[in-house]
Design an enzyme around this catalytic site. Structure first.
Site, PDB file in Angstrom:
ATOM      1  N   CYS A   1       0.832  -1.200   0.000  1.00  0.00           N
ATOM      2  CA  CYS A   1       0.000   0.000   0.000  1.00  0.00           C
ATOM      3  C   CYS A   1       0.868   1.252   0.000  1.00  0.00           C
ATOM      4  CB  CYS A   1      -0.974  -0.050   1.180  1.00  0.00           C
ATOM      5  SG  CYS A   1      -2.382   1.053   0.964  1.00  0.00           S
TER       6      CYS A   1
ATOM      7  N   HIS B   1      -3.484  -5.775   1.132  1.00  0.00           N
ATOM      8  CA  HIS B   1      -2.784  -5.934   2.414  1.00  0.00           C
ATOM      9  C   HIS B   1      -2.704  -7.392   2.840  1.00  0.00           C
ATOM     10  CE1 HIS B   1      -2.572  -1.702   3.799  1.00  0.00           C
ATOM     11  NE2 HIS B   1      -3.664  -1.532   3.064  1.00  0.00           N
TER      12      HIS B   1
ATOM     13  N   GLU C   1      -0.953  -8.574   5.148  1.00  0.00           N
ATOM     14  CA  GLU C   1      -0.823  -8.650   6.619  1.00  0.00           C
ATOM     15  C   GLU C   1      -2.176  -8.560   7.305  1.00  0.00           C
ATOM     16  OE1 GLU C   1      -0.355  -5.996   4.884  1.00  0.00           O
ATOM     17  OE2 GLU C   1      -0.933  -4.200   6.017  1.00  0.00           O
TER      18      GLU C   1
END
Ligand SMILES: Nc1ncnc2c1ncn2[C@@H]1O[C@H](COP(=O)(O)OP(=O)(O)O)[C@@H](O)[C@H]1O
Lengths: 228, 89, 571, 89
Positions: free
Chosen positions: A92, A195, A197
């Site tokens: 990002c 994302h 994560e």
């Protein structure tokens, strides 16, 4: 090649980064020994993986990622990449910083809707053979996106199509060629808007992000397919 | 007599924050430029919006530009604006 | 022509009443000077002084307003939460009004020493087919989106509704939830004299100086329109990290955000609550403009600023953290043992104000006689419409085309509801949002609710119902409700009918809270909300927190399998 | 001879999106204006950044402005810029 228990990751924290703690959690779950690196120092980056997290570095006030690239740590990152000391993963805002720094081609700018979009999207794996995605049986991953400026633009054929790693199934932001994530020529830097994560634990509703973290582990340890 | 109808006129609306209003973009960019050793004294961010308007006359078009700038492009409690004629290409 | 106005005229211009002015004169035993009059006008404003609400709020909870927010305990953790409104600023500048609303509530939570982990918003607008209303709606949503997303606090839930009564006066209520170790909660009370008052964050400019500024226009003849507060989420994010680091330093004794009447109310209340006085040195305060007046400095509502009290010697460490996060740092005064509020140009300079702190901080309390609104009686007399089964089709279509029950995806998709990776039930998956307490099996459920039609038709029963609804929302995900916070949005408190609505609503809140054994731990009041000349519907907004003991037992609202039975329980 | 030192010079850096790059903010505003029945033909958003720079001479200051605009204020993949002198107040 490295013993998997000793793998290290450094998360670079800029003022305004806000996914650094999320990255810490995900990398720890995936067996990395993780440290935060504050942006204000030029230092030797002695890690197997350098993670540039999401957020709004310097508020993204001038252009997304534009001011962060002038932080002292970025010269260390560039050296790290040039010397192929390890892998760099930019998510990002991290991806935006890497394009602004010229490490990855192109630029990311405001979505065609001119609005922030937070949702889960499907991305198709285009290149199955990079340090960041390898030995993955799945073709499609479901990953969260959360950005206002994720429209990828590249000019003058600066992007080699084989360097596209992930494409959106349904383009959410107007990105050129549905690009969601790319690697550099040297295959040691990966930038993506989704994302991983945020999709690292069953409690969070998805573990698809771990395909990426486990691929990185496999590559760094030279292991054959461990799981997936 | 032919009426000059539907000619297109171009304007630039320059939008500035009013005196005294905080400009976080300017302030942050300023800090970074200073750290990079540029001798800047101030940085202020504004917008520059280019409009093309179709109207019968220049005056009518400029009136519209002013109206658009006042009603839509700016919030007068925050911003001032200025209208600049653009030469038609 | 400044000197032609007497002090009393200035006081009236600034919004103090004649009685209040005489009260000040009597308590001081002298006339206040002009600068002091400005201080009183702000500190005794409804916003800071709770003049019209104190009487009622005490019934809910005696210790109200003692700290910045309430909390509940889960294990060793304190879950801190509160709702606040930014209705008027959002009416004037929807984007910045809403953005700074987020900033403000986040700092309230931060001032408790808690890391903000979630936001919720309760939004009310007029009829959305009106272009002006649409502008306000879109501006508010993008203001929340840009600010909340940037500071990395997920906006995990909320509500959005439309009713003409909010056309010119939208309601923008935001709730923030934070987490801290119970033992590390910060206090806003000074703990003794001879300690340093430390200012950190943005510089002070002429932002949000409301009534005072209008008055100054009369005084100076210049057009000093009130300056709109602009949010700076980047600085806020830095302020969050800096504050949490500063609170780790030994020798940092108290912390307070600078909200309404910024420097004035934060410093005076911190000292007063600690039973001490304080001295301020205006020259030391970081300023955005050189020509800013002393009274403007004191009343400015510039955003992204915090106040700390530190033991001498600890300030260097605080300063280092501020440098790291690119924010201003200044020692702006100290606490003293005499219980006076003293403002000086600098530590040697001229004294601008010297007031007994107890007088300054304690605004008078008002209790008006109430009257039952005639609309209430009329509405009570109304009969239910006689609906027939054959109209069901039509009724369903009318219902489905109502914006109030349409999908709110357009709103919540602009909010980053996942940052922080704690959100395990996201918008539309359930009636509450659920946040995981990482490294445990526990989670908290959060909800924010209101129902302006119910509370208009019957403020007492309506408010009870809102509390019940909030509790049901929590129960429906498997959570045990733990505590309530509220924000009471009402019209003009000097109107006896509004005052009645307010009283009934509070009684409803208290009753529901007692019935359900869920305490009210914090709250906030917003008066003077009106549509044309009439007050808005009384709109109490309830925030509630619950605990989920085991995330494996979480429930969402999906139907699970074919053939499962559907039950309706309750009345 | 006295050296003109540390004079302050003002510049406006006008940043425009490059030809062919989609401008979502312009497009959104265009739609709103059309809905309100304004006869607009196009709307393009750009930035206007005002810098004050301290240097020995006008030329040196302008060089710095150009450098800042090129290296920092714009991204050549997206944007073009133009530098305009501001008259000192
Ligand atoms: N202003 C808002 N901010 C964030 N989330 C919102 C907002 N408005 C609605 N939502 C979310 O949209 C979902 C549906 O809301 P709503 O239409 O009010 O349904 P319900 O009445 O079932 O709660 C909920 O998850 C709610 O949290």
């Amino acid at each position: 090649m490295k013993n998997g228990n000793l793998l290290t990751a450094g998360i670079i924290v800029f003022p305004g980064s806000n996914c650094d703690r999320d990255a810490y959690f995900a990398l720890t779950i995936n067996g990395f020994n993780v440290k935060y690196i504050w942006h204000d120092f030029n230092q030797l980056l002695d890690f197997d993986l350098v993670f540039i997290p999401g957020g709004f570095s310097y508020g993204d006030y001038l252009r997304v990622g534009a001011l962060a690239r002038f932080s002292p740590v970025m010269s260390s990152v560039e050296k790290y990449i040039l010397n192929k000391r390890g892998l760099v993963l930019g998510v990002c805002n991290g991806f935006q910083i890497l394009t602004e720094a010229g490490v990855l081609p192109g630029v990311l700018t405001v979505n065609t809707s001119h609005r922030f979009i937070c949702k889960d999207v499907e991305v198709e794996i285009i290149n199955f053979d990079t340090p960041f995605i390898n030995n993955v049986q799945k073709k499609i991953l479901t990953l969260p996106i959360a950005h206002k400026e994720g429209r990828y633009i590249v000019i003058d054929n600066k992007l080699d199509p084989t360097n596209i790693v992930l494409k959106y199934k349904e383009n959410p932001n107007g990105s050129f060629d549905d690009v969601a994530g790319i690697v550099n020529e040297g295959y040691n830097v990966f930038g993506l808007m989704p994302h991983p994560e945020r999709a690292c634990h069953s409690v969070l509703g998805s573990e698809d992000g771990n395909y990426i973290f486990q691929s990185i582990r496999r590559y760094l340890t030279g292991a054959e397919s461990i799981n997936n | 007599m032919i009426k000059e109808k539907h000619k297109t006129f171009g304007f630039e609306v320059k939008v500035k924050l009013r005196e005294g209003i905080l400009d976080p973009q300017g302030a942050t960019t300023f800090k970074v430029l200073r750290r990079l050793n540029y001798n800047v004294e101030s940085v202020r961010f504004g917008k520059s919006i280019e409009l093309e308007i179709k109207e019968d006359s220049y005056e009518a078009a400029k009136d519209k530009a002013r109206e658009i700038a006042y009603k839509i492009l700016t919030n007068p409690v925050l911003e001032d604006f200025e209208i600049i004629d653009l030469i038609r290409k | 022509m400044q000197n032609q106005l007497t002090i009393k005229e200035i006081a009236l211009e600034l919004g103090l009443s004649s009685d209040e002015f005489y009260l000040i004169e009597e308590k001081l035993g002298r006339l206040p000077n002009e600068f002091e009059t400005y201080l009183f006008s702000a500190q005794w404003s409804e916003h800071c002084g709770y003049k019209h609400s104190k009487h009622y709020l005490k019934k809910i909870n005696e210790s109200f307003e003692s700290e910045n927010a309430g909390y509940v305990q889960i294990g060793g953790k304190a879950i801190v939460f509160k709702v606040e409104s930014h209705n008027h600023p959002s009416a004037v500048e929807p984007y910045q009004g809403a953005a700074t609303g987020i900033g403000g509530i986040v700092r309230d939570i931060l001032a408790m020493g808690a890391r903000p982990i979630a936001l919720l918003d309760s939004l009310k607008f007029g009829d959305i087919s009106d272009p002006k209303v649409k502008n306000i709606f879109e501006g508010v949503v993008s203001g929340i989106s840009d600010y909340g997303n940037s500071i990395g606090v997920p906006t995990v839930g909320g509500e959005t509704s439309f009713n003409e009564i909010y056309s010119t006066n939208p309601l923008v209520n935001v709730m923030c939830v934070g987490i801290a170790n119970k033992n590390h909660l910060a206090s806003s009370h000074a703990d003794g004299p001879d300690k340093l008052l430390v200012y950190i964050g943005s510089k002070t400019g002429r932002d949000g100086i409301h009534g005072a500024s209008f008055a100054s226009k009369k005084l100076s003849g210049k057009d000093d329109r009130p300056s709109v507060q602009v949010g700076d989420p980047f600085t806020e994010k830095n302020l969050i990290e800096a504050t949490l680091e500063i609170l780790q330093i030994k020798g940092v004794r108290a912390c307070q955000d600078m909200g309404a009447a910024g420097i004035l109310s934060s410093t005076s209340e911190m000292a007063y609550k600690g039973g001490v006085g304080c001295e301020l040195y205006l020259d030391n305060i970081p300023k955005r403009q050189e020509d800013i007046e002393p009274w403007e400095i004191m009343l400015s509502e510039s955003q992204e600023r915090m106040l700390f009290l530190v033991n001498p010697g600890a300030e260097k460490k605080v300063e280092a953290i501020c440098n790291k996060y690119l924010i201003d740092f200044a020692i702006i005064g100290k606490t003293v043992s005499t219980p006076h509020y003293v403002v000086k140009e600098n530590s040697e300079g001229r004294i601008l104000a010297d007031l007994p702190i107890e007088v300054l901080v304690n605004a008078p309390e008002y209790y008006r006689n109430n009257t039952i609104p005639s609309t209430y009686i009329l509405n009570k007399a109304k009969k239910y419409p006689n609906t027939k089964i054959k109209d069901i089709d039509k009724i369903l279509k009318i219902l489905l085309s109502n914006h109030n029950i349409s999908s709110k995806k357009w709103v919540y998709q602009q909010y980053d509801y996942k940052v922080g990776t704690n959100t395990i039930l996201i918008p539309e998956q359930a009636d509450s949002a659920v946040l995981w307490l990482k490294n445990t099996q526990k989670a908290i459920a959060v909800t924010i609710d209101s129902n302006e039609l119910y509370t208009y038709l019957d403020p007492f029963e309506g408010t009870k119902n809102v509390v019940y609804e909030a509790a049901r929302n929590l129960i429906s995900v498997g959570a045990k409700p733990l505590a309530i916070t509220d924000n009471l949005n009402f019209g003009d408190p000097d109107d006896p009918e509004v005052s009645w609505q307010f009283e009934k609503s509070i009684e409803g809140l208290i009753e529901a809270s007692k019935e359900l054994f869920i305490p009210v731990v914090s709250g906030n009041v917003s008066f003077y909300n009106s549509y044309h000349e009439t007050s808005i519907f009384p709109t109490p907004v309830i925030g509630m927190i619950g605990e989920i003991k085991d995330i494996k037992k979480l429930v969402n609202l999906k139907f699970k399998d074919y053939g499962d039975l559907v039950y309706l329980i309750g009345k």
